[in-house]
Design a protein around this motif. Structure first.
Motif: not given
Lengths: 484, 512
Positions: A68-76, A123-132, A478-482
């Motif tokens: 997901t590309i949302d303002p929250f992730s963008t700001l992080s 936005n899903n567990m797999l990407i989370l794991y790959i990212g980590i 404005g950094a809402k989570i989507f």
């Protein structure tokens, strides 16, 4: 796809850097090395511009909803890019990294950044794991960048052992969750969690704990913090700087996302209560252990490492509020924490390069030698401790505000008492800089003009964000989570 | 902006202009720095007098003519909101006067002059900020920032043990402030959805609402107002300092340079009691009434305990430091009585103690410059001072005035305020009043003993070389002498300023 441009830019930058790096021998210096840094900066700058430009865009999910590309992730991501750029600048100046591996540092840190950015958009567990995993595996290399230094090797080994185990535990937890709810999409999991029966909840509870172990390790919260001080101390200073920002912000971002996705709903479930309960205990312990351990340190770097553990604890407080103002508080905290950490590490780095170590005594009489640098350090230390009108205070105030809105008074008081303890050790370095006589009168060569300008650029926001924080608040608001 | 005048902003920011000015004066031009600081504090003093001239004694609340309100952080409804009433006005006058004198008495400071005066002026601005802020957030910011200049002023220019004293002072106060911060944010949220505010006047107006609320802490349901009254109380009590939170004070006083001791005792301690009057009492009136007896009892302990501690001291400065603990106990008791006389006496005592204790610390500073020690009796048992009366006649006379003012002798300022406090207390806490009177007696005893040992008897050999006060020293002692004598005979100017506001507070508390 257009929304993925920042990440693609970084991948291209990384490939470009690999080419540049491989075209010159280690002995060669000068223009080619400059070219390497220029490539990195241009890539990061372009990424940053793209990110800032997309801050106001509508949130979307890309790649079949896996990111997901949302303002929250963008700001992080903005915070992480800034942290990476500053660490690269520091690595160039620092003599703590051998000349022949400086290129490697640049390349790998960009790689870690990519992992962090994926993680914050997961936005899903797999990407989370790959990212980590991207984040971690490259970090292991960074930690042991000082190849023939025992402590650096130890740091790398320790990091990878702990990291490997925690990733395994987390994967186990994730597969459990998948087994019960039947999906890896965050939105899907969240939907299923609301409809579980008691037995399923009982099965899921331990799996969430296992899952938390993986994230907890990344942000170095108690009881998964043991690796942090040793790794932070063993790693070269720019790497420590990098570690205390990028993986930490990424970890917090994903923790926020997961928590808000799964438990952000209005209905209070047993699972939600136990997750928040776990976070509360862990946050309280993290703050306390980090702070108390920081008191006795002789090395400034190690002190800062412990203090960054306690700051992660404070940021977790914002997470467990499960509220928008909590998320806003974390983002604000992340932004101020970035600047404060960088100033502290930049100044420590110059001192360490001068004397070969970063013991507290090395800072004695700094106010006489480099008044401006010492004043910036004083400001930063007071800000880290949370004294007004500095940004650290506003960050703390925002967290307190989120906590008290939820009526978590006990946690607020624990956090408050912790800042008293923190003030004690932050003051130690101020005392040494201001009240102690210096051993010798020689200045610190590392503080050349460009370096001073860099420190000033980082220190000015520490003050300004404490007084003019309305605008940052608007951005963070404005950094809402989507989640889709 | 409500008011028509920016006077309060000028008073608040004038010292900061002073700091900026100092930064541009070269380090070596020490006299220019001193003159600039003196000029700056003089201007601030003139501005404060102008404020006094424009002050309407008949208004109980905030003076609209001077109120300034500008938006700062809209999302949190935080404003830059300054105002003045009868409780803050005497404090502003006191601060302006003492800071001006402090610049004069610091003329002999030769270590890092530039930094010293910059911090001193910075400190002045933060003190004004505390006394003028009507927004709790702003108040808190100033309350905390004040610690930074104090930390360095004690830590760099203090005595031998300065570092320990500075750290202890800082940590102690910071601890109290954190509790206050928690209370402050809780109050903000308690003011209701959508209308959250840090405005002290708005919070005061909603006092009734806080009485109904409950807080769940460790599974227990605790009344909101009582819990956060205690939080605020501890925050302010540390600054006063109320027993048992007083232990930082003797260290800070003894180690601090003269001017800082003067500011500490003269102004900073009053910030604690001011906090009670401005925040804790009006916002939590019912809790105040509930805890009144405890506050009075703590005040009594302060009086007696502080006096006994003072009696045991062989270091003059420490003796006066403990006497401050004792005298602030009177303020606490007067406030806890919640009667018109008691409360008026308390505020008047805040002002009068400010002038008389400042005199004592200044005098000790003058003596210290000559002797470089402060022992009445040295640790080895020999006399540190003796027969000063014959050696330093002018000094001795001023010392006598200060001492008697501090002791509360009729005709001098301390008497009026203490008498008012006792008048106000007697009907409410009869037994405690009688015990508190004992404090006066002990006070007279330790001061007279001190005086006897220092000024009478044979002249100690090394005291013979001391010179009497010079013109500069007489010049800065004179306004204080005038103040303690004039306000001792004719206290109405100060009493009139505070009367309306204080009575208003007493009426408010009387309803609960």
């Amino acid at each position: 796809m257009a929304r993925f441009v920042p990440e693609i830019t970084l991948v291209v930058t990384m490939i470009g850097l690999l080419f540049v790096e491989s075209t010159y021998s280690n002995e060669e210096k000068g223009s080619k090395k400059n070219f390497l840094y220029a490539t990195a900066y241009i890539g990061l700058l372009f990424t940053l511009v793209k990110l800032i430009g997309s801050l106001g865009d509508e949130p979307t999910a890309i790649f079949t909803n896996s990111l997901t590309i949302d303002p929250f992730s963008t700001l992080s991501k903005i915070i992480m890019v800034l942290g990476t750029a500053a660490s690269i600048y520091l690595s160039r100046k620092s003599s703590d990294i051998y000349e022949n591996v400086k290129g490697e540092f640049v390349i790998i840190s960009v790689g870690v950044l990519i992992g962090g950015m994926l993680l914050s958009s997961a936005n899903n567990m797999l990407i989370l794991y790959i990212g980590i995993e991207i984040l971690s595996i490259l970090s292991y290399v960074l930690a042991s960048l000082k190849k023939n230094d025992d402590r650096s090797s130890e740091a790398g080994l320790k990091y990878s052992l702990y990291g490997g185990i925690s990733a395994g535990i987390m994967l186990f937890g994730l597969s459990h969750i998948f087994g019960v709810v039947g999906t890896i999409q965050f939105a899907g999991i969240a939907g299923k969690l609301a409809k579980l029966d008691t037995v399923q909840i009982a099965v899921l509870m331990p799996s969430f704990l296992l899952f938390f172990a993986g994230i907890g390790y990344k942000i170095a919260c108690v009881p998964f913090h043991m690796w942090a001080p040793d790794v932070y101390e063993g790693s070269p200073l720019p790497v420590t700087t990098f570690f205390s920002i990028v993986p930490k912000i990424a970890g917090i971002a994903v923790l926020v996302r997961v928590t808000m996705a799964f438990f952000g709903g209005a209905d209070v479930t047993l699972l939600q209560m136990s997750w928040v309960g776990t976070l509360s205990v862990v946050a309280a312990l993290t703050m306390t252990v980090g702070n108390v351990s920081a008191i006795g340190q002789r090395s400034v770097k190690r002190m800062l490492a412990y203090s960054s553990i306690s700051h992660a604890g404070v940021m977790m407080l914002g997470v467990l509020c499960l509220s928008e103002i909590g998320v806003r508080a974390i983002l604000f905290y992340g932004i101020t924490y970035l600047f404060m950490t960088l100033v502290a590490f930049f100044i420590t780095s110059a001192v360490q390069d001068e004397y070969g170590n970063d013991h507290f005594e090395r800072f004695s009489g700094l106010i006489g030698k480099h008044p401006l640098m010492a004043i910036f350090m004083i400001i930063t230390m007071f800000s880290l401790a949370g004294l007004p009108p500095l940004s650290g205070f506003v960050a703390k105030f925002n967290i307190f505000n989120a906590l008290i809105a939820k009526k978590y008074y006990v946690l607020t008081i624990i956090a408050g008492l912790n800042s008293v303890v923190a003030l004690f050790y932050y003051m130690k370095i101020i005392r040494i800089m201001v009240f102690k006589k210096s051993e010798n009168d020689s200045g610190i060569k590392g503080f050349d003009f460009s370096y001073q300008v860099a420190v000033a650029c980082l220190a000015i926001p520490v003050v300004l964000l404490g007084v003019f924080w309305e605008n940052i608040l608007v951005v963070a608001n404005g950094a809402k989570i989507f989640i889709q | 902006m409500n008011g028509t005048s920016n006077l309060l902003s000028w008073i608040l920011w004038m010292p900061i202009i002073g700091v900026l000015g100092i930064l541009f004066i070269p380090k070596a031009k020490e006299n220019a720095i001193r003159m600039w600081a003196l000029l700056n504090t003089a201007i601030t003093m003139v501005l404060s007098v102008k404020l006094w001239m424009g002050f309407d004694n008949s208004i109980a609340g905030m003076q609209d003519a001077f109120t300034i309100k500008m938006k700062w952080i809209e999302q949190f409804n935080i404003n830059y909101h300054l105002a003045v009433d009868g409780i803050s006005m005497p404090m502003i006058l006191l601060t302006s006067l003492l800071l001006f004198l402090c610049v004069l008495c610091s003329w002999t400071v030769s270590k890092q002059v530039k930094g010293y005066y910059a911090l001193l002026l910075f400190l002045q601005s933060t003190v004004y900020g505390v006394f003028l802020s009507m927004d709790f957030f702003l108040f808190y910011v100033y309350w905390e920032v004040m610690l930074i200049p104090m930390f360095f002023l004690i830590g760099i220019w203090g005595g031998e043990n300065r570092e320990y004293a500075a750290v202890k002072f800082f940590l102690y106060t910071f601890f109290g402030s954190i509790l206050m911060l928690v209370g402050m944010v809780a109050l903000y949220h308690a003011t209701g959805m959508g209308a959250e505010s840090f405005n002290l006047l708005a919070l005061k107006a909603q006092a009734d609402q806080f009485i109904q609320m409950k807080v769940s802490l460790f599974g227990m349901s605790i009344p909101f107002d009582k819990l956060f009254f205690v939080f605020m109380f501890i925050g302010f009590a540390i600054k006063v300092p109320v027993f048992p939170f007083h232990t930082w004070l003797p260290h800070a006083h003894v180690q601090a340079p003269t001017a800082i001791s003067v500011i500490l005792a003269g102004v900073l301690l009053k910030m604690g009691t001011y906090g009670f009057l401005r925040i804790a009492f009006p916002i939590f009136p019912s809790a105040t009434v509930y805890f009144a007896e405890c506050i009075a009892a703590l005040g009594l302990i302060n009086i007696i305990y502080g006096a006994f501690c003072a009696m045991a001291q062989t270091d003059v400065k420490k003796l006066i430091a403990y006497s401050s603990v004792s005298h602030m106990g009177f303020v606490m008791m007067g406030m806890a009585a919640m009667t018109t006389q008691g409360m008026n006496g308390a505020v008047l005592q805040m002002f009068n103690h400010g002038t008389s204790t400042a005199m004592m610390f200044l005098l000790i500073g003058i003596l210290y410059e000559r002797s470089h020690h402060r022992w009445i009796i040295r640790p080895d048992g020999s006399r540190g001072f003796g027969g000063l009366y014959t050696q330093l006649p002018v000094y001795s006379i001023i010392f006598i005035i200060a001492m008697f003012a501090s002791m509360g002798l009729p005709g001098l300022s301390g008497f009026i305020s203490e008498a008012l406090i006792f008048l106000g207390m007697f009907p409410v806490y009869t037994t405690m009043t009688v015990i508190a009177l004992l404090g006066l007696l002990i006070g007279a005893a330790y001061l007279l003993w001190m005086f006897k040992r220092m000024f009478f008897g044979d002249v100690v050999e090394e005291n013979k070389s001391y010179t009497d006060m010079n013109a500069r020293e007489i010049f800065y002692m004179a306004p204080l002498c005038v103040a303690v004598i004039v306000f001792g005979i004719w206290p109405s100017p100060i009493l009139n300023i505070m009367k309306a506001s204080v009575n208003d507070l007493v009426t408010l508390l009387g309803k609960y």
